[in-house]
Design an enzyme around this catalytic site. Structure first.
Site, PDB file in Angstrom:
ATOM      1  CB  THR A  38      18.392 -57.175  61.875  1.00 46.21           C
ATOM      2  OG1 THR A  38      19.501 -56.302  62.006  1.00 46.21           O
ATOM      3  CG2 THR A  38      17.136 -56.461  62.324  1.00 46.21           C
ATOM      4  NE  ARG A  50      24.726 -48.096  60.533  1.00 44.71           N
ATOM      5  CZ  ARG A  50      23.843 -49.093  60.453  1.00 44.71           C
ATOM      6  NH1 ARG A  50      23.562 -49.814  61.505  1.00 44.71           N
ATOM      7  NH2 ARG A  50      23.247 -49.356  59.307  1.00 44.71           N
ATOM      8  N   GLY A  90      21.203 -47.506  62.577  1.00 46.30           N
ATOM      9  CA  GLY A  90      20.539 -47.932  61.333  1.00 46.30           C
ATOM     10  C   GLY A  90      19.042 -47.662  61.358  1.00 46.30           C
ATOM     11  CG  ASP A  91      16.707 -50.200  58.877  1.00 40.48           C
ATOM     12  OD1 ASP A  91      17.830 -50.627  59.216  1.00 40.48           O
ATOM     13  OD2 ASP A  91      15.800 -50.946  58.457  1.00 40.48           O
ATOM     14  CB  THR A  95      16.297 -57.435  57.989  1.00 40.27           C
ATOM     15  OG1 THR A  95      17.702 -57.755  58.028  1.00 40.27           O
ATOM     16  CG2 THR A  95      15.614 -58.368  57.006  1.00 40.27           C
ATOM     17  N   GLY A  96      18.146 -55.200  56.491  1.00 41.03           N
ATOM     18  CA  GLY A  96      18.958 -54.896  55.314  1.00 41.03           C
ATOM     19  C   GLY A  96      19.879 -53.745  55.596  1.00 41.03           C
ATOM     20  N   GLY A 117      20.796 -50.588  56.469  1.00 41.98           N
ATOM     21  CA  GLY A 117      20.012 -49.583  57.171  1.00 41.98           C
ATOM     22  C   GLY A 117      20.015 -48.188  56.567  1.00 41.98           C
TER      23      GLY A 117
HETATM   24  N1  ASP Z   1      19.092 -52.927  59.274  1.00 42.57           N
HETATM   25  C1  ASP Z   1      20.115 -53.186  60.227  1.00 42.57           C
HETATM   26  C2  ASP Z   1      21.011 -51.973  60.349  1.00 42.57           C
HETATM   27  O1  ASP Z   1      21.316 -51.361  59.361  1.00 42.57           O
HETATM   28  C3  ASP Z   1      20.987 -54.343  59.879  1.00 42.57           C
HETATM   29  C4  ASP Z   1      20.268 -55.620  59.518  1.00 42.57           C
HETATM   30  O2  ASP Z   1      19.130 -55.613  59.078  1.00 42.57           O
HETATM   31  O3  ASP Z   1      20.887 -56.701  59.692  1.00 42.57           O
HETATM   32  O4  ASP Z   1      21.456 -51.696  61.447  1.00 42.57           O
END
Ligand code: ASP
Length: 310
Positions: free
Chosen positions: A176, A204, A206-207, A227-228, A230
């Site tokens: 991300t 789905r 994410g955050d 990032t992480g 989500g």
């Molecule tokens: N945070 C993003 C998600 O969960 C993924 C990522 O940070 O790579 O969609």
């Protein structure tokens, strides 16, 4: 003049030294540098934080190296569903898109949602219709096809597994993308863009496109892009939590971001990191994973581009 600065990220995760070739490392760093340079140049010319953030994120979206825009991962049905969000700290205006396909630069569409739709968050077909009304051209699937991303999906296709791009231990592409900036006027902005998780299904989300979870900006406190994992970042309302700790508890940017990434989100089981900037141009980039593609540049000359834990 206000100290101005910009920070960017290209995802956090299992990034261990020695795992990727020197050439690859150079390619990642040079993509990060191009994005950073573009954003910084805008700030240097007294441009707005919002423009700096959008232009920096667009460069990362256009690179197949990162899991956003062109390099987005594959869903369970072999498609791409991208998410992005943007927020500015002066008027607390925000825009976001989710589950969109065919759009080259989702961050640009998120900005258009903020400025032209009268809404904050548009998703799926409706968001695409909005883009069409604004004259967006859509890209063919081939534009988003990447052989490595496809093979990552093939490995778990048909299974119940879905995978964060940066969770894999293999030689993979990660991330991300996001940017935060403080301009010469002391205005803040944050932007985040992603393809989400490989093999994700059921719509789905994410955050990353959720204001307050993966992205937030407020001139009273800070601008944050996460990032992480989500699901955990949504439950931790991470980006807004950093702002709240500064606003209600009087923490500095460094203290608030450390507390959230190394205590609160870890307690929930969440892995990842964030980049953040305050109105004095201070920058924080904590992560609780092995590494995070990241970089910053400040008007006082401080700068850095890094991947691993230093
Ligand atoms: N945070 C993003 C998600 O969960 C993924 C990522 O940070 O790579 O969609």
């Amino acid at each position: 003049m206000n100290t101005f600065s910009i920070a960017i990220h290209g995802g956090a995760g299992t990034l261990l030294k020695g795992q990727m070739s020197d050439e690859k490392e150079i390619a990642y760093k040079s993509a990060l540098k191009s994005a950073l340079d573009k954003g910084y140049e805008i700030l240097l010319g007294h441009g707005h934080a919002l423009d700096a953030v959008v232009e920096a994120v667009k460069i990362l979206e256009d690179s197949p190296l990162f899991n956003a825009g062109r390099g987005s991962v594959f869903t369970a049905t072999g498609n791409h569903e991208m998410d992005a969000s943007i927020m500015e700290g002066f008027g607390l205006e925000a825009g976001a898109v989710s589950l969109i396909s065919g759009i080259k630069n989702p961050i640009k569409l998120a900005r258009d949602v903020m400025e032209k739709s009268g809404h904050v968050f548009l998703a799926g077909e409706g968001a695409k219709q909005f883009a069409k009304n604004l004259g967006y051209q859509t890209e063919e699937d081939a534009y988003f096809y990447d052989a490595l991303r496809h093979s990552q999906w093939q490995e778990i296709k048909g299974s119940q597994h879905f995978q964060l791009d940066h969770q894999t231990q293999k030689d993979s592409k990660y991330g991300t993308v996001g940017a935060v900036a403080c301009d010469t006027f002391g205005n803040l902005a944050a932007g985040t863009s992603t393809g989400g998780m490989t093999n994700k299904k059921w719509g789905r989300i994410g955050d990353s496109p959720m204001i307050g979870a993966g992205n937030y900006a407020n001139n009273a406190t800070c601008a944050v892009s996460c990032t992480g994992n989500g699901e955990f970042f949504i439950r931790g309302v991470v980006a807004y939590d950093v702002s709240c700790l500064m606003e209600y508890k009087g923490m500095t940017l460094a203290e608030a971001t450390y507390e959230v990434i190394h205590h609160r989100i870890l307690k929930l089981g969440g892995e990842g990191g964030l980049i953040a900037v305050d109105t004095n141009g201070n920058i924080a980039m904590p992560f609780n994973t092995e590494g995070m593609y990241r970089g910053f540049q400040k008007s006082n000359g401080d700068q850095m581009i890094a991947i691993y834990k230093e």
